[in-house]
Design a protein around this motif. Structure first.
Motif, PDB file in Angstrom:
ATOM      1  N   ASN A 188       0.882  -1.163   0.000  1.00 48.06           N
ATOM      2  CA  ASN A 188       0.000   0.000   0.000  1.00 48.06           C
ATOM      3  C   ASN A 188       0.923   1.218   0.000  1.00 48.06           C
TER       4      ASN A 188
ATOM      5  N   PRO B  12       1.369   8.074   0.196  1.00 50.90           N
ATOM      6  CA  PRO B  12       1.501   9.260  -0.661  1.00 50.90           C
ATOM      7  C   PRO B  12       2.848   9.928  -0.442  1.00 50.90           C
TER       8      PRO B  12
ATOM      9  N   THR C  68      -0.217   9.773  -5.418  1.00 53.64           N
ATOM     10  CA  THR C  68      -1.236   8.720  -5.356  1.00 53.64           C
ATOM     11  C   THR C  68      -0.809   7.632  -4.379  1.00 53.64           C
ATOM     12  N   SER C  69      -1.756   7.207  -3.563  1.00 53.78           N
ATOM     13  CA  SER C  69      -1.499   6.114  -2.616  1.00 53.78           C
ATOM     14  C   SER C  69      -2.101   4.829  -3.175  1.00 53.78           C
ATOM     15  N   GLY C  70      -1.771   3.693  -2.539  1.00 52.75           N
ATOM     16  CA  GLY C  70      -2.470   2.447  -2.861  1.00 52.75           C
ATOM     17  C   GLY C  70      -1.634   1.332  -3.437  1.00 52.75           C
TER      18      GLY C  70
ATOM     19  N   TYR D 195      -9.410   2.352  -8.884  1.00 53.53           N
ATOM     20  CA  TYR D 195      -8.992   3.507  -8.082  1.00 53.53           C
ATOM     21  C   TYR D 195     -10.225   4.184  -7.493  1.00 53.53           C
TER      22      TYR D 195
ATOM     23  N   HIS E 210      -6.605   7.267  -4.939  1.00 56.25           N
ATOM     24  CA  HIS E 210      -6.081   6.098  -4.219  1.00 56.25           C
ATOM     25  C   HIS E 210      -6.287   4.847  -5.064  1.00 56.25           C
TER      26      HIS E 210
ATOM     27  N   LYS F   3      -7.177   1.563  -5.136  1.00 57.56           N
ATOM     28  CA  LYS F   3      -7.916   0.764  -4.140  1.00 57.56           C
ATOM     29  C   LYS F   3      -7.697  -0.732  -4.291  1.00 57.56           C
TER      30      LYS F   3
ATOM     31  N   TYR G 295      -7.745   2.863   2.736  1.00 55.17           N
ATOM     32  CA  TYR G 295      -7.410   4.275   2.537  1.00 55.17           C
ATOM     33  C   TYR G 295      -6.316   4.685   3.525  1.00 55.17           C
ATOM     34  N   PRO G 296      -5.377   5.530   3.077  1.00 55.17           N
ATOM     35  CA  PRO G 296      -4.439   6.105   4.043  1.00 55.17           C
ATOM     36  C   PRO G 296      -5.170   7.124   4.908  1.00 55.17           C
TER      37      PRO G 296
ATOM     38  N   PHE H 185      -6.885  10.354   3.293  1.00 51.60           N
ATOM     39  CA  PHE H 185      -8.056  10.064   2.459  1.00 51.60           C
ATOM     40  C   PHE H 185      -9.244   9.670   3.352  1.00 51.60           C
TER      41      PHE H 185
END
Length: 239
Positions: free
Chosen positions: A21, A24, A60-62, A89, A203, A205, A223-224, A227
């Motif tokens: 994961n 960001p 972008t995270s994830g 996402y 994100h 997902k 989610y971080p 988010f």
């Protein structure tokens, strides 16, 4: 900036692959300018032959797939090339938008220097499917499924629908301020209001792919914190 322990970001792992994961503000690969930590560097400290199989924008995270050996890297790369990897996402966008299997098929031209544009003449094929998940007064939570993998694809495709991602100033997105959603919110004298989320709200997902010739796996990334906080505040004040 404090970097998480690589081990703490792991969502799935076997002998060949690891899915993390991505937090960001960490780039997927080493940046050209050098310096700065990257997921590739963190992964190589964990497993020396690590290779990042695809990229996420720095903000972008994830879900990010990392191969532990050259064979696994080939296996995943081929799936990306053949568009066999299903990516999902989540994005929070400005405005209320009812997207039901909206198929945006607009070619993207890479202008270099991390800039892209929609160009029907010179662009490469780019397709994303959008579905609205949750409606707020001023925002919408959108599920985005990119079929192709062009740079900034989701961001520019959403902007083309007048649904820029919140906080994505490159494509006209406005950051979410608490004063926008909370009635009667007052800032103290001489205080400057900061956005709830200090990046654009995108994100990665979920990712679905084959881990060998027979088995398919779906990995989902929670989610971080930033988010999740934004969703929580929208749930509370923007309904």
């Amino acid at each position: 900036m404090k970097f998480p322990k690589f081990k703490d970001t792991i969502l799935f792992e076997n002998n060949d692959l690891v899915v993390v994961n991505k937090p960001p503000f960490i780039s997927s690969l080493d940046e050209r300018e050098g310096g700065g930590m990257s997921m590739l560097r963190l992964a190589k400290e964990y497993t020396p032959d690590a290779q990042v199989c695809h990229r996420l924008d720095k903000e972008t995270s994830g879900c990010l797939i990392i191969a532990k050996n050259p064979e696994a890297y080939r296996l995943i790369s081929m799936q990306f090339e053949r568009r066999k990897v299903k990516k999902v996402y989540h994005a929070i966008v400005n405005g209320t938008h009812q997207f039901n299997q909206l198929d945006v098929n607009l070619p993207i031209l890479n202008l270099g220097n991390k800039n892209v544009a929609i160009s029907r003449q010179e662009g490469k094929a780019a397709e994303t499917i959008f579905n609205s998940i949750k409606y707020y007064k001023h925002y919408t939570l959108i599920e985005c499924q990119p079929i192709t993998g062009r740079m900034h694809q989701i961001r520019i495709h959403l902007a083309s629908q007048r649904a820029a991602i919140a906080g994505d100033d490159m494509y006209g997105g406005q950051a979410v301020l608490l004063s926008n959603i909370k009635r009667g919110y007052r800032l103290g004298k001489d205080q400057e209001e900061l956005p709830i989320m200090k990046r654009f709200a995108l994100h990665a997902k979920e990712v679905t792919f084959m881990i060998n010739d027979e088995d398919t796996i779906t990995v989902s990334a929670p989610y971080p914190k930033d988010f999740a906080t934004l969703i929580k505040l929208l749930d509370k004040f923007d309904v």
